[in-house]
Design an enzyme around this catalytic site. Structure first.
Site, short mmCIF file in Angstrom:
data_model
loop_
_atom_site.label_atom_id
_atom_site.label_comp_id
_atom_site.label_asym_id
_atom_site.label_seq_id
_atom_site.Cartn_x
_atom_site.Cartn_y
_atom_site.Cartn_z
N GLY A 186 0.78 -1.24 0.00
CA GLY A 186 0.00 0.00 0.00
C GLY A 186 0.80 1.28 0.00
CD GLU B 197 0.76 -9.18 1.62
OE1 GLU B 197 -0.19 -8.49 1.20
OE2 GLU B 197 0.58 -10.23 2.26
N PRO B 198 4.72 -5.18 -1.09
CG PRO B 198 6.94 -4.60 -1.58
CD PRO B 198 6.11 -5.57 -0.77
N GLY B 199 3.50 -3.58 -4.03
CA GLY B 199 3.23 -3.77 -5.45
C GLY B 199 3.58 -2.49 -6.20
NE ARG B 200 -0.51 2.37 -5.76
CZ ARG B 200 -1.71 2.38 -6.37
NH1 ARG B 200 -1.83 3.00 -7.52
NH2 ARG B 200 -2.74 1.81 -5.82
CB CYS C 222 -18.19 3.67 -28.10
SG CYS C 222 -17.53 3.55 -29.75
#
Ligand code: LLP
Length: 415
Positions: free
Chosen positions: A242, A276-279, A345
């Site tokens: 996070g 748990e790093p992602g970003r 669209c």
């Protein structure tokens, strides 16, 4: 905004030592481009201080699950945070050590639990009493050792982020209320088919302030102490991911302050911290490259219509999120407001709104920054658009790590 791996040299935008225009020339647009060096630097910034605390960094696969990126991180010593059987298959495919894999998520199926137990994951982060029962029964059925579990606690901590990606309060579906935790742990500790290994929490995503994390850690540490007094010792405290990144002008997350606060809390403890790093590993290491198709003006707006849209990068449409847009050829000509929109669209199909941008003409190339995390993984075939290519820049080399999907591939499985 600090552009990191992506910078101008002699007026042209590059990723490390490669001109992005060359990547577009070779692989076409829209395409995701990632910097290997930036990914590794971001990972080490988290993994090294954590290792000094005898902790473990488990990259969150959902942020970007391309096998080449998982392989790169596995070779750099990363563990993995997975949330599905599909993600388990991906980490096994790159020969990651299953003993460094944690399995999160509120809705694990029996098949997914079976696959995780067969693979020998480090722990399943259980999110409800019902799930604990299923894990126990699958483990009993397997008959080969106790299933390693932790319980994800909802610490009831508020974090300042988009409501869709905030997770740590009792109004959210995630985790188990603090008040129910002790009873669940007792149940788990009594079962010969379960092995209590740790405790987990995750309060949300794109959080820039250190304090909510520390509040959550303190809640969970208090629970760990309580459990110890009930003779249920834990080995791992999974703090989740996070950590926010700079998309526009946000102050960067203060990792130094975060890690010194962790050091005070974990020094001399048996408990090992797990993140748990992602970003924060992949977000600023990737851009989406698009090409201008048309420029159109109405009475009230200038629209720059590009060849990538919400099916390629959903974040602006889904969260109204901001991504910096840079022209590949640097210009200092006059800027005026414009919307950068895709070909789909939907009125929600935009990459930027009311942004001060220079003039563009058909054929010009643009980079949409901060697209490494939750970019390709959220791409869809909406409007029957094949998904974009992915390219990894390895200092002066470019490597195609996923070819552009073809229309034939897109429709192949349909009857
Ligand atoms: N661990 C758990 C249990 C999670 O649910 C998540 C993200 C992470 C770790 C990784 O969080 P990160 O370090 O990447 O913030 N699609 C949204 C983000 C959704 C995040 C979901 N969970 C976006 O594009 O902003």
């Amino acid at each position: 905004m600090e552009t990191g791996a992506f910078h101008y040299r002699s007026g042209t935008l590059r990723c490390d030592d490669v001109e992005l225009a060359q990547v577009a020339g070779r692989f076409g647009t829209p395409a995701y481009i990632y910097s290997r060096d930036r990914i590794l630097a971001n990972f080490r910034r988290i993994a090294e201080p954590l290792r000094r605390l005898n902790g473990l960094a488990c990259y969150s696969v959902k942020a970007n699950s391309n096998l080449a990126i998982l392989k790169l991180l596995a070779e750099a010593g990363s563990g993995f945070d997975i949330v599905s059987g599909g993600e388990l298959r991906r980490v096994l495919q790159v020969a990651a050590d299953p003993g460094r894999v944690v399995f999160s998520g509120v809705g694990k199926t029996s098949d997914e639990i079976d696959a995780a137990l067969a693979a020998g994951v480090l722990m399943l982060n259980v999110e409800s009493a019902g799930e604990l029962e299923v894990v126990e029964s699958r483990s009993r059925h397997r008959g080969s050792g106790a299933a390693p579990v932790s319980i994800r606690i909802n610490p009831d901590v508020e974090a300042d982020t988009h409501p869709y990606i905030s997770t740590g309060q009792t109004i959210h579906k995630f985790g188990v209320p603090k008040a129910d935790a002790l009873e669940l742990y007792r149940r788990a500790a009594r079962s010969p088919h379960l092995e209590v290994r740790g405790v987990a929490c995750h309060i949300g995503s794109q959080i820039l302030d250190v304090d909510p994390f520390l509040r959550a850690v303190d809640e969970v540490l208090a629970l760990a102490r309580d459990l110890r007094s009930h003779h249920i010792p834990l080995q791992l405290l999974d703090i989740g991911g996070g950590f926010g990144i700079t998309y526009r002008d946000e102050n960067p997350f203060e990792f130094d302050r975060f890690f010194s606060a962790l050091e005070c809390r974990f020094r001399g403890q048996e408990l090992r911290p797990l993140l748990e790093p992602g970003r924060s590993v992949i977000g600023d290491a990737g851009v989406l490259l698009v090409r201008v198709l048309y420029v159109k003006e109405t009475q009230s707006k200038r629209f720059i219509v590009v060849d990538g849209g919400m099916n390629d990068l959903l974040r602006p449409a889904l969260y109204g999120s901001y991504h910096e847009i840079l022209p590949l050829e640097q210009r200092d000509r006059t800027h005026s407001p414009a919307d950068v929109v895709g070909p789909l669209c939907e009125t929600g199909d935009f990459l930027a709104r009311d942004r001060s941008l220079p003039e563009f003409k058909p054929g010009d190339l643009l980079a949409v920054l901060g697209s490494g995390a939750y970019g390709f993984v959220l791409a869809s075939n909406y409007n029957s658009r094949p998904r974009p290519a992915e390219v990894l820049i390895e200092s002066e080399k470019m490597r195609l790590i996923r070819p552009r999907e073809t229309v034939d591939e897109m429709i192949a499985a349909e009857l």
